[in-house]
Structure formats: structure tokens, C-alpha cells
Scaffold this motif. Sequence first.
Motif, PDB file in Angstrom:
ATOM      1  N   ASP A 157     -10.270   8.315 -27.823  1.00 16.71           N
ATOM      2  CA  ASP A 157      -9.626   7.363 -26.899  1.00 16.71           C
ATOM      3  C   ASP A 157     -10.046   7.567 -25.444  1.00 16.71           C
ATOM      4  OD1 ASP A 157      -8.091   6.189 -28.999  1.00 16.71           O
ATOM      5  OD2 ASP A 157      -6.682   7.869 -28.868  1.00 16.71           O
ATOM      6  N   ASN A 160      -9.331   4.601 -23.324  1.00 15.68           N
ATOM      7  CA  ASN A 160      -7.936   4.201 -23.165  1.00 15.68           C
ATOM      8  C   ASN A 160      -7.393   4.809 -21.878  1.00 15.68           C
ATOM      9  OD1 ASN A 160      -5.039   4.108 -23.342  1.00 15.68           O
ATOM     10  ND2 ASN A 160      -5.241   3.720 -25.543  1.00 15.68           N
ATOM     11  N   GLU A 161      -7.214   3.971 -20.875  1.00 13.05           N
ATOM     12  CA  GLU A 161      -6.826   4.447 -19.544  1.00 13.05           C
ATOM     13  C   GLU A 161      -5.491   5.188 -19.563  1.00 13.05           C
ATOM     14  OE1 GLU A 161      -5.836   2.518 -15.164  1.00 13.05           O
ATOM     15  OE2 GLU A 161      -7.107   1.440 -16.575  1.00 13.05           O
ATOM     16  N   LYS A 162      -4.540   4.689 -20.335  1.00  9.18           N
ATOM     17  CA  LYS A 162      -3.221   5.314 -20.389  1.00  9.18           C
ATOM     18  C   LYS A 162      -3.297   6.708 -21.009  1.00  9.18           C
ATOM     19  CE  LYS A 162       1.549   4.357 -21.803  1.00  9.18           C
ATOM     20  NZ  LYS A 162       2.452   3.375 -22.475  1.00  9.18           N
ATOM     21  N   VAL A 163      -4.083   6.848 -22.065  1.00 10.30           N
ATOM     22  CA  VAL A 163      -4.230   8.139 -22.735  1.00 10.30           C
ATOM     23  C   VAL A 163      -4.931   9.136 -21.823  1.00 10.30           C
ATOM     24  CG1 VAL A 163      -5.377   9.342 -24.639  1.00 10.30           C
ATOM     25  CG2 VAL A 163      -4.210   7.170 -25.058  1.00 10.30           C
ATOM     26  N   SER A 165      -5.120   9.102 -18.544  1.00  8.56           N
ATOM     27  CA  SER A 165      -4.253   9.449 -17.412  1.00  8.56           C
ATOM     28  C   SER A 165      -3.234  10.498 -17.812  1.00  8.56           C
ATOM     29  CB  SER A 165      -3.537   8.201 -16.891  1.00  8.56           C
ATOM     30  OG  SER A 165      -4.457   7.310 -16.290  1.00  8.56           O
ATOM     31  N   ALA A 166      -2.713  10.391 -19.034  1.00  7.51           N
ATOM     32  CA  ALA A 166      -1.744  11.381 -19.521  1.00  7.51           C
ATOM     33  C   ALA A 166      -2.411  12.751 -19.680  1.00  7.51           C
ATOM     34  CB  ALA A 166      -1.153  10.915 -20.851  1.00  7.51           C
ATOM     35  N   ARG A 167      -3.636  12.766 -20.153  1.00  4.38           N
ATOM     36  CA  ARG A 167      -4.367  14.025 -20.304  1.00  4.38           C
ATOM     37  C   ARG A 167      -4.636  14.668 -18.946  1.00  4.38           C
ATOM     38  NH1 ARG A 167      -8.758  11.692 -24.660  1.00  4.38           N
ATOM     39  NH2 ARG A 167      -7.440  11.881 -26.537  1.00  4.38           N
ATOM     40  N   GLU A 209      -8.882  11.309 -10.904  1.00  9.56           N
ATOM     41  CA  GLU A 209      -8.979  10.251 -11.905  1.00  9.56           C
ATOM     42  C   GLU A 209     -10.458  10.069 -12.274  1.00  9.56           C
ATOM     43  OE1 GLU A 209      -6.508   8.490 -13.474  1.00  9.56           O
ATOM     44  OE2 GLU A 209      -5.229  10.011 -12.524  1.00  9.56           O
TER      45      GLU A 209
END
Length: 258
Positions: A157, A160-163, A165-167, A209
Motif C-alpha cells: 500500500d 495509499n496516502e492514508k496508510v 501517513s499513519a506509518r 512526508e
Amino acid sequence: MAMMELTNTEDDKGEIQPPKPKKRRVVLFMGYLGSGYQGMQRNRDAKTIEGELMRALVNTACVPDHLQDDYAKLKWSRSARTDKGVSAAGQVVSADLKCEVDGQLSQSLLDQINESLPEDITVYGWMRATGSFSAKADCVRRRYEYLLPTSGLGQEDVDNEKVVSARIARFNVILARYTGSHLFHNFTDKMKGDDPTAQRYILECTCSEPFTIQNSSFLKVSLVGQSFVLHQIRKMVGLALQVRSLVANPFANLSASV
């Protein structure tokens, strides 16, 4: 740089001679691409940034031939040391150089220095310093940036920007544990835990980021500290990645071996 009016002199034969530069303590601001070099610090048996800089200073007579190996006599000092292959956008060197003409640093000499340097090393500029100034001793903080592929935080993923960012958020929690004063004897070579020089103060340790370089996604780990021991940065990042991957104990003491 202000324009200079040079004062020429005559020799015993009545011929006009250019003014001789005077020796002054100066600070050189420089940058370089570290690929192809064995680090910043001069080593007789290796190609280094300092070796190339010294060669250029000797070629331009800023350093006399007989002093090119006498760094102590030149009061030579560097603000930071970089390892093999590491580049620098801002490096500082101080030394006593013959570079002042009619009370000002010679722009023509600076141009000649850059002409003598390889294309991957540049001296941006220089300025006079007090006689006691040392690029190493008077540097209050140093910033290093370590690039790694975004996939280093997880192969799945990566788009996947959301994934992602969480990492990164989790990785920043891990990196934050480095801030403050800690013993880093296990992050370098041949240093014992009771060695007081292993104590280092980290001001900042964060991950950016994602950004793109030639269609590949990267992250930037920024580390700011008063000073670092040899190999400390790469081992700090390495341990943090192991903790992120649960290879290392996330509750281990910071002095744990990588």
C-alpha cells in the motif's frame, strides 16, 4: 563582495609586482557531492573532500607548499565530518590562509580556488573570522538529512496516502525517543559505555512526508544535534527502522546495540 582597489609594488628592477596576499583566519562556506569520495576528512591513502580542497588552496598559493600537511600550523578546522559517499549542502572550514589583499578578501583568489576544484565541490564564499575562531569548536548545532525509500516503512500500500501517513506518524513517535541527552556508545565503533564522549544531545529527529525524485517516492529523516559520533546517524535510522518493523524491542534502552 565589495570592489577592491589593489596597490601594486615595484621590485628591485623597477617592475610592477602584484600585491602579496596577507594571512588571515577565514571561514569557507562550501558544498559537495560525496559520491566518489571517501568522506570529508583528509586521508593520504584515499580521495577525500579535504584533500581536494587543500590541493586547490596550494595551487592558488593560499597555503604554502611546506604547510599543506601541517593542519595544526594552519589552525585547520571543519564544522562537521561526513562519511564515504555523503554529500553536504552546507559545510564550514576555518583556517589561516593567505587571501587578504588591501584589507579585503580577494574575490579573484576565490574564483581561482573554485577553478582548481572538481566540479562536484564548490566554495560558495568566505569571510574573515577572529583569530580564535574554530569551525568545529564554535559550531553549536549540526543538521544531517538521511533519505530512504518510502517502501522502507512497508512494502504494501505504498500508494495509499492514508496508510503511508499513519506509518510515518508511528515512525516519528519512534524517532522522537532519540531527542534529549543519551549515551550513544553502541551507535559507533570502539567506544565504551563509561566514555563521557558518548553522551550526545539530540535536538530534533523527525521524518518528512513523502516526496518524489525521478518517479520514486522518498522520505527524509532530519536529525539536529550538538554533535554526533562516527556512524551514529546511519545506526540511529537503522535501529528506528528495526523497531518500526518489530525486529527490535520498541521498549529497549536507547543504548541497545544495533
